[in-house]
Design an enzyme around this catalytic site. Structure first.
Site, PDB file in Angstrom:
ATOM      1  N   VAL A 195     -67.243  -8.990 -16.183  1.00 30.17           N
ATOM      2  CA  VAL A 195     -67.086 -10.315 -16.799  1.00 30.17           C
ATOM      3  C   VAL A 195     -67.712 -10.335 -18.197  1.00 30.17           C
ATOM      4  O   VAL A 195     -67.101 -10.835 -19.158  1.00 30.17           O
ATOM      5  CB  VAL A 195     -67.697 -11.419 -15.904  1.00 30.17           C
ATOM      6  CG1 VAL A 195     -67.464 -12.787 -16.524  1.00 30.17           C
ATOM      7  CG2 VAL A 195     -67.109 -11.362 -14.496  1.00 30.17           C
ATOM      8  N   LYS A 239     -72.272 -18.233  -8.639  1.00 30.55           N
ATOM      9  CA  LYS A 239     -72.106 -19.245  -7.579  1.00 30.55           C
ATOM     10  C   LYS A 239     -73.262 -19.239  -6.586  1.00 30.55           C
ATOM     11  O   LYS A 239     -73.644 -20.281  -6.053  1.00 30.55           O
ATOM     12  CB  LYS A 239     -70.787 -19.051  -6.826  1.00 30.55           C
ATOM     13  CG  LYS A 239     -70.537 -17.661  -6.265  1.00 30.55           C
ATOM     14  CD  LYS A 239     -69.474 -16.955  -7.039  1.00 30.55           C
ATOM     15  CE  LYS A 239     -69.502 -15.464  -6.788  1.00 30.55           C
ATOM     16  NZ  LYS A 239     -68.594 -14.728  -7.637  1.00 30.55           N
ATOM     17  N   VAL A 262     -66.523 -20.809  -9.670  1.00 34.60           N
ATOM     18  CA  VAL A 262     -65.617 -21.145  -8.560  1.00 34.60           C
ATOM     19  C   VAL A 262     -64.191 -20.758  -8.926  1.00 34.60           C
ATOM     20  O   VAL A 262     -63.648 -21.230  -9.923  1.00 34.60           O
ATOM     21  CB  VAL A 262     -65.675 -22.654  -8.220  1.00 34.60           C
ATOM     22  CG1 VAL A 262     -64.736 -22.976  -7.056  1.00 34.60           C
ATOM     23  CG2 VAL A 262     -67.094 -23.080  -7.887  1.00 34.60           C
ATOM     24  N   GLY A 302     -62.748 -18.132 -10.164  1.00 30.05           N
ATOM     25  CA  GLY A 302     -62.490 -17.317 -11.365  1.00 30.05           C
ATOM     26  C   GLY A 302     -61.789 -18.071 -12.472  1.00 30.05           C
ATOM     27  O   GLY A 302     -62.349 -18.988 -13.081  1.00 30.05           O
ATOM     28  N   GLU A 341     -67.709  -7.059  -2.649  1.00 26.55           N
ATOM     29  CA  GLU A 341     -69.012  -7.256  -3.294  1.00 26.55           C
ATOM     30  C   GLU A 341     -69.954  -6.136  -2.830  1.00 26.55           C
ATOM     31  O   GLU A 341     -69.732  -5.519  -1.774  1.00 26.55           O
ATOM     32  CB  GLU A 341     -69.617  -8.606  -2.855  1.00 26.55           C
ATOM     33  CG  GLU A 341     -68.788  -9.820  -3.214  1.00 26.55           C
ATOM     34  CD  GLU A 341     -69.029 -10.354  -4.621  1.00 26.55           C
ATOM     35  OE1 GLU A 341     -70.044  -9.994  -5.234  1.00 26.55           O
ATOM     36  OE2 GLU A 341     -68.177 -11.118  -5.099  1.00 26.55           O
ATOM     37  N   LYS A 371     -68.984 -21.357  -3.167  1.00 25.44           N
ATOM     38  CA  LYS A 371     -68.045 -22.058  -4.055  1.00 25.44           C
ATOM     39  C   LYS A 371     -67.711 -23.439  -3.495  1.00 25.44           C
ATOM     40  O   LYS A 371     -67.673 -24.432  -4.224  1.00 25.44           O
ATOM     41  CB  LYS A 371     -66.780 -21.210  -4.213  1.00 25.44           C
ATOM     42  CG  LYS A 371     -67.048 -19.870  -4.915  1.00 25.44           C
ATOM     43  CD  LYS A 371     -65.857 -18.917  -4.789  1.00 25.44           C
ATOM     44  CE  LYS A 371     -66.160 -17.558  -5.399  1.00 25.44           C
ATOM     45  NZ  LYS A 371     -65.202 -16.521  -5.042  1.00 25.44           N
TER      46      LYS A 371
END
Ligand code: HSE
Length: 428
Positions: free
Chosen positions: A15, A107, A134, A136, A192, A207
């Site tokens: 990101v 989140k 939340v 993406g 993850e 989220k």
């Protein structure tokens, strides 16, 4: 001359790199849209030497997130580290205490500490934004807190974890088992670092709890989410649900009821022909029902470099434009404590059982179900597995707690070969 907006970025994973690419490649577009130059003053990440495929040479390198948050030459602290404790939390708290604005995609941090962070930010005149936290790239935070602000929200539903949706839809299309598709998702890097965050429903529940706060004007109550993951879903459940016109989704539902805020994140059957039923692969979908607008369906990429960076940059743009909204749609000190309610809304359930194939086994099961007012709508017995009979029941509408009490009693019949599984059928 208008002062530039100076950013400090903590975390240079997928990101962070995506955010830097947008800022480097769209300088003039961002200037045109905000009237300001957006520039990066300093960055920090675990490794200074890793090749990320972007040029970081014109930014100061800071040794850690807390030092970055303390720098005088940043106006906005961008937190892309993750985790609800440790460096991310400490650095965000410091940035807020210094009166800096904060943009985060975290989140978990918001689900656990969002309310206290919002209180501090609003006291200190800092803006705290989190569109990327939340779903993406889907602008659901803006939709709820701005576009739908004139509505009372009746219900929010959604598929908010792309990895689980990938696993469930891939099982259906390939016929592979849960374990096989889980390994595939792992090899593709979809999971993850702690896979239970995905498959246990925790990431999606984080989220949901954030959306609930904005939708219902309540303090975030992550612990109030009734939580169940997808690891008990078998390929047979998926095929049998499909036979009956349903698909299984890890579905989040949040609604205010007369007994409190109901928040659930659990596998549910949804009609195959509904928008949620048609959602494929790693995509996310959020369905919002407002009293004025009716139903809104938002669909899009819930993760990935471009989509998540798009959401982070939208928050940076708002700050550059001077837009300052209450963190969760209304001042944090006016949010009500959410009295969490166990699922009271009755629903039909899919009930999967494996019975000893012997005379009277089914009668013993149906007797218990009738004692607890569980009324059968449809029932099927599938091909025998050795001496075992797989039996599927779809119930009429029933309260979750009544069904759970009946399920606790079922082992007393001595005819069960395995623990039964109940999956709610959600009206969507
Ligand atoms: N693990 C998450 C998902 C990533 O699969 O949707 C975004 O939170």
């Amino acid at each position: 001359m208008t002062k530039p907006l100076r950013l400090g970025i903590a975390g240079l994973g997928t990101v962070g790199v995506g955010v830097i690419k947008i800022i480097q490649n769209k300088l003039s577009l961002l200037k045109a849209r905000t009237g300001k130059q957006i520039l990066i003053s300093a960055v920090t990440a675990k490794s200074k030497t890793k090749d990320r495929g972007i040029d970081l040479s014109s930014y100061q390198w800071e040794r850690d997130p807390v030092s970055l948050a303390n720098r005088e030459d940043i106006d906005v602290f961008i937190e892309l580290i993750g985790g609800h404790e440790g460096a991310a939390k400490e650095a965000v708290e410091i940035a807020i205490s210094k009166g800096k604005n904060v943009v985060t995609a975290n989140k978990a941090l918001l689900a656990h500490h969002g309310h206290e962070l919002a209180l501090k930010a609003e006291e200190n005149g800092s803006i705290l934004r989190f569109e990327a936290a939340v779903a993406g790239g889907i602008p659901v935070i803006k939709s709820l807190s701005e576009g739908l602000a004139g509505n009372s929200i009746n219900r929010i539903m959604g598929v908010m974890n792309g990895t689980c949706n990938y696993i469930l839809t891939r099982m259906e299309s390939s016929g592979l088992s849960y374990e096989e598709v889980f390994s595939e998702a792992n090899e593709l890097g979809y999971l993850e670092a702690d896979p239970n965050l995905d498959i246990g429903g925790i990431d999606a529940a984080h989220k949901l709890s954030i959306l609930s706060s904005i939708a219902f004007g309540t303090e975030i109550n992550f612990n109030g989410v009734e939580l169940d993951g997808i690891d008990k879903i078998t390929i047979n459940d998926i095929h049998q649900a499909a036979d009956m016109g349903f698909r299984i989704k890890l579905l989040g539902v949040s609604q205010m009821t007369s007994s409190g805020l109901e928040q659930r994140m659990s596998p549910c059957l949804v009609p195959t022909r509904s928008p949620l039923g048609q959602l494929e692969g790693g995509t996310n979908m959020i369905v919002i029902e407002g009293d004025q607008v009716g139903q809104i369906v938002l669909r899009g990429a819930g993760a990935g470099e471009g989509p998540t960076a798009s959401a982070v940059v939208s928050d940076i743009i708002d700050i550059a434009r001077g837009i300052s909204l209450a963190t969760f749609g209304q001042p944090a000190k006016t949010l009500k404590k959410a009295s969490s309610s166990k699922s009271q809304t009755p629903a039909p359930y899919y009930l999967r059982m494996l019975l000893h194939d012997e005379p009277g086994a089914l009668a013993k099961i149906t007797k218990i179900l009738s004692q607890f007012n569980v009324s059968i709508d449809r029932m099927r017995q599938y091909g025998h597995e050795d001496e075992n009979a797989p039996v599927l029941i779809v119930t009429h509408e029933i309260k979750h707690e009544d069904l759970m009490t009946a399920i606790q009693e079922l082992p007393n019949t001595q005819v069960l070969k395995a623990q039964p599984l109940a999956i709610r059928i959600e009206a969507v």
